[in-house]
Design an enzyme around this catalytic site. Structure first.
Site, PDB file in Angstrom:
ATOM      1  N   GLN A  11     -10.354  -3.508   1.585  1.00 46.45           N
ATOM      2  CA  GLN A  11      -9.486  -4.041   3.328  1.00 46.45           C
ATOM      3  C   GLN A  11     -10.028  -2.571   4.686  1.00 46.45           C
ATOM      4  OE1 GLN A  11      -5.878  -4.080   1.529  1.00 46.45           O
ATOM      5  NE2 GLN A  11      -5.036  -3.915   3.200  1.00 46.45           N
ATOM      6  N   MET A  65       8.803  -2.765  11.620  1.00 45.74           N
ATOM      7  CA  MET A  65       8.747  -1.378  11.279  1.00 45.74           C
ATOM      8  C   MET A  65       6.971  -1.500  10.232  1.00 45.74           C
ATOM      9  SD  MET A  65      11.796  -0.275   8.841  1.00 45.74           S
ATOM     10  CE  MET A  65      13.915  -0.621  10.030  1.00 45.74           C
ATOM     11  N   GLY A  78       5.730 -10.087   3.794  1.00 46.49           N
ATOM     12  CA  GLY A  78       5.749  -9.765   5.068  1.00 46.49           C
ATOM     13  C   GLY A  78       5.566 -11.106   5.828  1.00 46.49           C
ATOM     14  N   HIS A  98       9.667  -3.200   3.682  1.00 44.76           N
ATOM     15  CA  HIS A  98       8.905  -3.090   2.349  1.00 44.76           C
ATOM     16  C   HIS A  98      10.260  -3.435   1.466  1.00 44.76           C
ATOM     17  CE1 HIS A  98       5.774   0.008   3.448  1.00 44.76           C
ATOM     18  NE2 HIS A  98       5.359  -1.509   3.009  1.00 44.76           N
ATOM     19  N   GLU A 128      11.966  -0.109   5.301  1.00 41.95           N
ATOM     20  CA  GLU A 128      12.918  -1.619   5.032  1.00 41.95           C
ATOM     21  C   GLU A 128      11.524  -2.219   4.842  1.00 41.95           C
ATOM     22  OE1 GLU A 128      15.798  -2.020   4.140  1.00 41.95           O
ATOM     23  OE2 GLU A 128      15.935   0.388   3.822  1.00 41.95           O
ATOM     24  N   ASP A 131       2.329  -9.528   8.935  1.00 40.03           N
ATOM     25  CA  ASP A 131       1.315  -9.522   8.516  1.00 40.03           C
ATOM     26  C   ASP A 131       0.925 -11.586   8.323  1.00 40.03           C
ATOM     27  OD1 ASP A 131      -0.062  -7.565   7.903  1.00 40.03           O
ATOM     28  OD2 ASP A 131       1.797  -6.837   7.327  1.00 40.03           O
ATOM     29  N   LEU A 171       6.658   3.369   2.195  1.00 34.38           N
ATOM     30  CA  LEU A 171       7.634   2.241   1.589  1.00 34.38           C
ATOM     31  C   LEU A 171       8.602   2.399   3.270  1.00 34.38           C
ATOM     32  CD1 LEU A 171       8.590   1.206  -2.451  1.00 34.38           C
ATOM     33  CD2 LEU A 171       6.321   0.960  -1.206  1.00 34.38           C
ATOM     34  N   GLN A 223      -2.167 -12.831   7.386  1.00 34.72           N
ATOM     35  CA  GLN A 223      -2.841 -11.932   5.614  1.00 34.72           C
ATOM     36  C   GLN A 223      -1.136 -13.254   5.439  1.00 34.72           C
ATOM     37  OE1 GLN A 223      -2.294  -8.171   3.986  1.00 34.72           O
ATOM     38  NE2 GLN A 223      -0.315  -8.357   3.709  1.00 34.72           N
ATOM     39  N   MET A 260       1.072  -1.080   0.143  1.00 34.18           N
ATOM     40  CA  MET A 260      -0.360  -0.508  -0.172  1.00 34.18           C
ATOM     41  C   MET A 260       1.393   1.405   0.033  1.00 34.18           C
ATOM     42  SD  MET A 260      -3.193  -0.503   2.085  1.00 34.18           S
ATOM     43  CE  MET A 260      -2.903  -0.415   3.714  1.00 34.18           C
TER      44      MET A 260
HETATM   45  P1  AMP Z   1       1.497  -2.593   3.336  1.00 35.91           P
HETATM   46  O1  AMP Z   1       1.752  -1.955   2.635  1.00 35.91           O
HETATM   47  O2  AMP Z   1       1.477  -2.807   5.054  1.00 35.91           O
HETATM   48  O3  AMP Z   1       0.459  -3.150   2.789  1.00 35.91           O
HETATM   49  O4  AMP Z   1       3.038  -4.211   3.830  1.00 35.91           O
HETATM   50  C1  AMP Z   1       3.131  -4.645   2.072  1.00 35.91           C
HETATM   51  C2  AMP Z   1       3.713  -6.121   2.642  1.00 35.91           C
HETATM   52  O5  AMP Z   1       5.132  -5.389   3.488  1.00 35.91           O
HETATM   53  C3  AMP Z   1       3.120  -6.855   3.245  1.00 35.91           C
HETATM   54  O6  AMP Z   1       3.598  -8.210   2.517  1.00 35.91           O
HETATM   55  C4  AMP Z   1       3.722  -6.986   4.753  1.00 35.91           C
HETATM   56  O7  AMP Z   1       3.148  -8.186   5.028  1.00 35.91           O
HETATM   57  C5  AMP Z   1       5.089  -6.379   4.047  1.00 35.91           C
HETATM   58  N1  AMP Z   1       5.703  -5.432   5.299  1.00 35.91           N
HETATM   59  C6  AMP Z   1       5.223  -4.522   5.967  1.00 35.91           C
HETATM   60  N2  AMP Z   1       6.085  -4.172   7.111  1.00 35.91           N
HETATM   61  C7  AMP Z   1       7.282  -5.386   7.156  1.00 35.91           C
HETATM   62  C8  AMP Z   1       8.303  -5.399   7.786  1.00 35.91           C
HETATM   63  N3  AMP Z   1       8.427  -4.645   8.847  1.00 35.91           N
HETATM   64  N4  AMP Z   1       8.910  -6.445   7.399  1.00 35.91           N
HETATM   65  C9  AMP Z   1       8.942  -7.181   6.712  1.00 35.91           C
HETATM   66  N5  AMP Z   1       8.058  -7.507   5.380  1.00 35.91           N
HETATM   67  C10 AMP Z   1       7.393  -6.190   5.928  1.00 35.91           C
END
Ligand code: AMP
Length: 284
Positions: A61, A184, A147, A37, A35, A150, A33, A153, A30
């Site tokens: 969502q 993060m 990641g 991502h 570290e 989640d 960004l 997820q 989403m």
């Molecule tokens: P989001 O933008 O929050 O929907 O996250 C996009 C992707 O980045 C998802 O697969 C998350 O699980 C992953 N992600 C978010 N934060 C982290 C993190 N701290 N470490 C690893 N992956 C992450």
């Protein structure tokens, strides 16, 4: 790095990549960004010939009263970071491009979505699986990086890809943390400095739970209670849930079984944001 905003352009770009015999690594996000991502982009780059990032704040969502309109959207900075981390193409559709018609079709995964995030945010996972299925259909055969941050997820998406025979290999990547242990998150920017300090309690509580398991505690209820008590001792944090689950089924075992692996999952609200974290533990 190409930045594309229509489904047709993104689909065609990746079809051309595959026609040349190259593999595609897909990283759905989403935006905003950090570290975490970027680690997914790097993992995709290490495995695949072409790295495709998607940035889309998916309204489906977010529940009523959640932070959809406030969600950070620093697109220029995201594009800079993405290029540095090795993205070759970025898909940045508008909401109208993704959902030109009211959505009459959704993807729903049973059981794995019932508890935890699914219980706290009843419409959340249908929104996630619907948009991820759409992105998988647009991108075509690829490896998709998610990641462990989640964790539920990741399990839900993995199960969707398997159940629906999507031509996608789902890869889970480790959680990237700040130096003091806080996972993060794009939502960490909502924290005041006092809340930011208090937020470290979440990882501390998880590690305390893990230490109990390593020391031989085998009753999940005792471990859950201990983790909860650590959160409850922090006045700025409000516990949503602290659970010990089987990492595949996401259900709490009656007792821990020696030689298996369990996942400790926790969500607490600190100030306005709900913060998620989790930890895998080997049962001695
Ligand atoms: P989001 O933008 O929050 O929907 O996250 C996009 C992707 O980045 C998802 O697969 C998350 O699980 C992953 N992600 C978010 N934060 C982290 C993190 N701290 N470490 C690893 N992956 C992450």
């Amino acid at each position: 790095m190409q930045v594309l905003s229509t489904k047709a352009e993104f689909r065609e770009y990746l079809e051309n990549v595959r026609a040349l015999g190259r593999t595609v690594g897909l990283v759905p996000t989403m935006g905003a960004l950090h570290e975490g991502h970027l680690s997914l982009l790097r993992a995709a780059g290490a495995d695949c010939d072409v790295v495709a990032l998607t940035i889309f704040v998916n309204p489906l969502q977010f529940g009523a009263g959640e932070d959809l309109s406030a969600y950070p959207r620093p697109l220029d900075r995201d594009l800079e970071l993405a290029e540095e981390a090795g993205a070759d193409v970025v898909f940045t559709p508008t909401t109208d491009e993704m959902y030109p018609e009211p959505t009459l079709s959704t993807v729903h995964i049973e059981q794995l979505t019932a508890g935890m995030e699914g219980a706290s945010r009843p419409t959340h996972f249908d929104g996630v699986t619907t948009v991820v299925a759409k992105l998988f259909n647009i991108a075509g055969p690829s490896r998709a990086y998610f990641g462990e941050k989640d964790f539920q997820q990741l399990a839900v998406v993995r199960r969707m890809a398997a159940d629906l025979d999507q031509p996608i290999t789902v890869i889970g990547c480790p959680i990237v943390r700040e130096s003091d242990g806080l996972a993060m998150s794009s939502r960490n920017i909502y924290l005041s400095s006092a809340e930011r300090e208090a937020a470290t309690v979440i990882n501390r509580a998880l590690r305390a739970g893990a230490a109990m398991i390593s020391a031989g505690e085998g009753d999940p209820a005792v471990i859950e209670e201990h983790m909860a008590s650590i959160i409850e001792a922090e006045p700025l944090a409000e516990l949503d849930y602290a659970v010990v689950v089987d990492p595949d089924l996401l259900i709490t075992p009656a007792a821990l079984i020696s030689g298996t692996n369990v996942r400790l999952l926790m969500v607490a609200k600190v100030g306005s944001p709900r913060l998620l974290d989790n930890l895998g533990v080997d049962v001695p």
